[in-house]
Design a protein around this motif. Structure first.
Motif, PDB file in Angstrom:
ATOM      1  N   ARG A  40     -26.802  35.727  -0.302  1.00 23.68           N
ATOM      2  CA  ARG A  40     -27.087  36.532  -1.496  1.00 23.68           C
ATOM      3  C   ARG A  40     -26.560  37.958  -1.343  1.00 23.68           C
ATOM      4  O   ARG A  40     -26.067  38.548  -2.300  1.00 23.68           O
ATOM      5  N   ALA A  41     -26.647  38.513  -0.142  1.00 26.15           N
ATOM      6  CA  ALA A  41     -26.112  39.855   0.092  1.00 26.15           C
ATOM      7  C   ALA A  41     -24.598  39.864  -0.104  1.00 26.15           C
ATOM      8  O   ALA A  41     -24.039  40.804  -0.686  1.00 26.15           O
ATOM      9  N   THR A  42     -23.930  38.820   0.354  1.00 29.36           N
ATOM     10  CA  THR A  42     -22.481  38.707   0.170  1.00 29.36           C
ATOM     11  C   THR A  42     -22.134  38.547  -1.305  1.00 29.36           C
ATOM     12  O   THR A  42     -21.174  39.140  -1.801  1.00 29.36           O
ATOM     13  N   GLU A  43     -22.940  37.774  -2.014  1.00 31.98           N
ATOM     14  CA  GLU A  43     -22.693  37.530  -3.438  1.00 31.98           C
ATOM     15  C   GLU A  43     -22.959  38.766  -4.296  1.00 31.98           C
ATOM     16  O   GLU A  43     -22.161  39.106  -5.175  1.00 31.98           O
ATOM     17  N   PHE A  44     -24.074  39.436  -4.048  1.00 27.20           N
ATOM     18  CA  PHE A  44     -24.481  40.536  -4.914  1.00 27.20           C
ATOM     19  C   PHE A  44     -24.097  41.927  -4.411  1.00 27.20           C
ATOM     20  O   PHE A  44     -24.146  42.893  -5.159  1.00 27.20           O
TER      21      PHE A  44
ATOM     22  N   ASP B 262     -23.400  46.313  -6.009  1.00 32.05           N
ATOM     23  CA  ASP B 262     -24.352  47.331  -5.551  1.00 32.05           C
ATOM     24  C   ASP B 262     -25.801  46.866  -5.602  1.00 32.05           C
ATOM     25  O   ASP B 262     -26.709  47.654  -5.860  1.00 32.05           O
ATOM     26  N   VAL B 263     -26.016  45.575  -5.370  1.00 29.60           N
ATOM     27  CA  VAL B 263     -27.370  45.034  -5.279  1.00 29.60           C
ATOM     28  C   VAL B 263     -27.635  44.726  -3.811  1.00 29.60           C
ATOM     29  O   VAL B 263     -26.892  43.983  -3.181  1.00 29.60           O
ATOM     30  N   ARG B 264     -28.678  45.337  -3.259  1.00 33.29           N
ATOM     31  CA  ARG B 264     -29.045  45.097  -1.869  1.00 33.29           C
ATOM     32  C   ARG B 264     -29.996  43.909  -1.766  1.00 33.29           C
ATOM     33  O   ARG B 264     -30.903  43.757  -2.578  1.00 33.29           O
ATOM     34  N   VAL B 265     -29.783  43.092  -0.763  1.00 31.72           N
ATOM     35  CA  VAL B 265     -30.653  41.948  -0.502  1.00 31.72           C
ATOM     36  C   VAL B 265     -31.132  42.060   0.942  1.00 31.72           C
ATOM     37  O   VAL B 265     -30.323  42.120   1.859  1.00 31.72           O
TER      38      VAL B 265
ATOM     39  N   ALA C 297     -33.141  29.442   7.885  1.00 34.00           N
ATOM     40  CA  ALA C 297     -32.777  29.193   6.490  1.00 34.00           C
ATOM     41  C   ALA C 297     -32.911  30.464   5.654  1.00 34.00           C
ATOM     42  O   ALA C 297     -32.043  30.770   4.821  1.00 34.00           O
ATOM     43  N   LEU C 298     -33.966  31.221   5.872  1.00 30.61           N
ATOM     44  CA  LEU C 298     -34.165  32.470   5.133  1.00 30.61           C
ATOM     45  C   LEU C 298     -33.074  33.481   5.465  1.00 30.61           C
ATOM     46  O   LEU C 298     -32.549  34.170   4.581  1.00 30.61           O
ATOM     47  N   ASN C 299     -32.685  33.570   6.736  1.00 30.63           N
ATOM     48  CA  ASN C 299     -31.611  34.481   7.128  1.00 30.63           C
ATOM     49  C   ASN C 299     -30.282  34.081   6.489  1.00 30.63           C
ATOM     50  O   ASN C 299     -29.532  34.948   6.019  1.00 30.63           O
ATOM     51  N   LEU C 300     -29.985  32.783   6.461  1.00 30.38           N
ATOM     52  CA  LEU C 300     -28.742  32.318   5.831  1.00 30.38           C
ATOM     53  C   LEU C 300     -28.748  32.600   4.332  1.00 30.38           C
ATOM     54  O   LEU C 300     -27.734  33.037   3.765  1.00 30.38           O
ATOM     55  N   LEU C 301     -29.874  32.357   3.676  1.00 32.04           N
ATOM     56  CA  LEU C 301     -29.983  32.637   2.242  1.00 32.04           C
ATOM     57  C   LEU C 301     -29.823  34.127   1.962  1.00 32.04           C
ATOM     58  O   LEU C 301     -29.113  34.521   1.030  1.00 32.04           O
ATOM     59  N   THR C 302     -30.441  34.957   2.781  1.00 30.28           N
ATOM     60  CA  THR C 302     -30.329  36.406   2.610  1.00 30.28           C
ATOM     61  C   THR C 302     -28.877  36.854   2.766  1.00 30.28           C
ATOM     62  O   THR C 302     -28.366  37.637   1.958  1.00 30.28           O
ATOM     63  N   ASN C 303     -28.198  36.357   3.801  1.00 26.81           N
ATOM     64  CA  ASN C 303     -26.800  36.727   4.016  1.00 26.81           C
ATOM     65  C   ASN C 303     -25.920  36.266   2.865  1.00 26.81           C
ATOM     66  O   ASN C 303     -25.027  36.998   2.421  1.00 26.81           O
TER      67      ASN C 303
END
Length: 80
Positions: free
Chosen positions: A26-30, A34-37, A18-24
Motif C-alpha cells: 500500500r505504501a508503494t501504491e499510494f 503523498d499518502v503515507r501508510v 502478512a501485515l508488513n507485506l500489505l503495508t509495503n
C-alpha cells in the motif's frame, strides 16, 4: 499453542509478515500520491509498550513525520 525454536508462535509470525507485506504494498501504491501508510507493531507488550505504541501512532499520523522513512522498530520480548 506451541512455540517455535525462536520463541515466536507461528500464527502470530505469519500474521505479522502478512501485515508488513500489505503495508509495503500500500505504501508503494499510494506513496506517489503523498499518502503515507504505516503500521505500528508493538509485539508483546511490557511495562511502557502500550503508551509507546500510542505515541508512535500519534507521531506517524502528524505531518511532521512525513520525512520519516519506513522501518520496523524493535519489539518488546518476554524474558526467558
Amino acid at each position: 499453542m506451541t512455540r517455535s525454536s525462536q520463541g515466536i508462535e507461528p500464527p502470530s509470525g505469519s500474521s505479522k509478515a502478512a501485515l508488513n507485506l500489505l503495508t509495503n504494498a500500500r505504501a508503494t501504491e499510494f506513496g506517489p500520491r503523498d499518502v503515507r501508510v504505516n503500521t505500528v507493531d508493538s509485539g508483546l507488550t511490557c511495562t511502557q509498550a502500550p503508551q509507546d505504541a500510542a505515541e508512535a501512532i500519534v507521531f506517524l499520523a502528524d505531518d511532521t513525520a512525513s520525512a520519516v522513512p519506513s522501518r520496523q522498530g524493535p519489539e518488546c520480548r518476554r524474558a526467558r
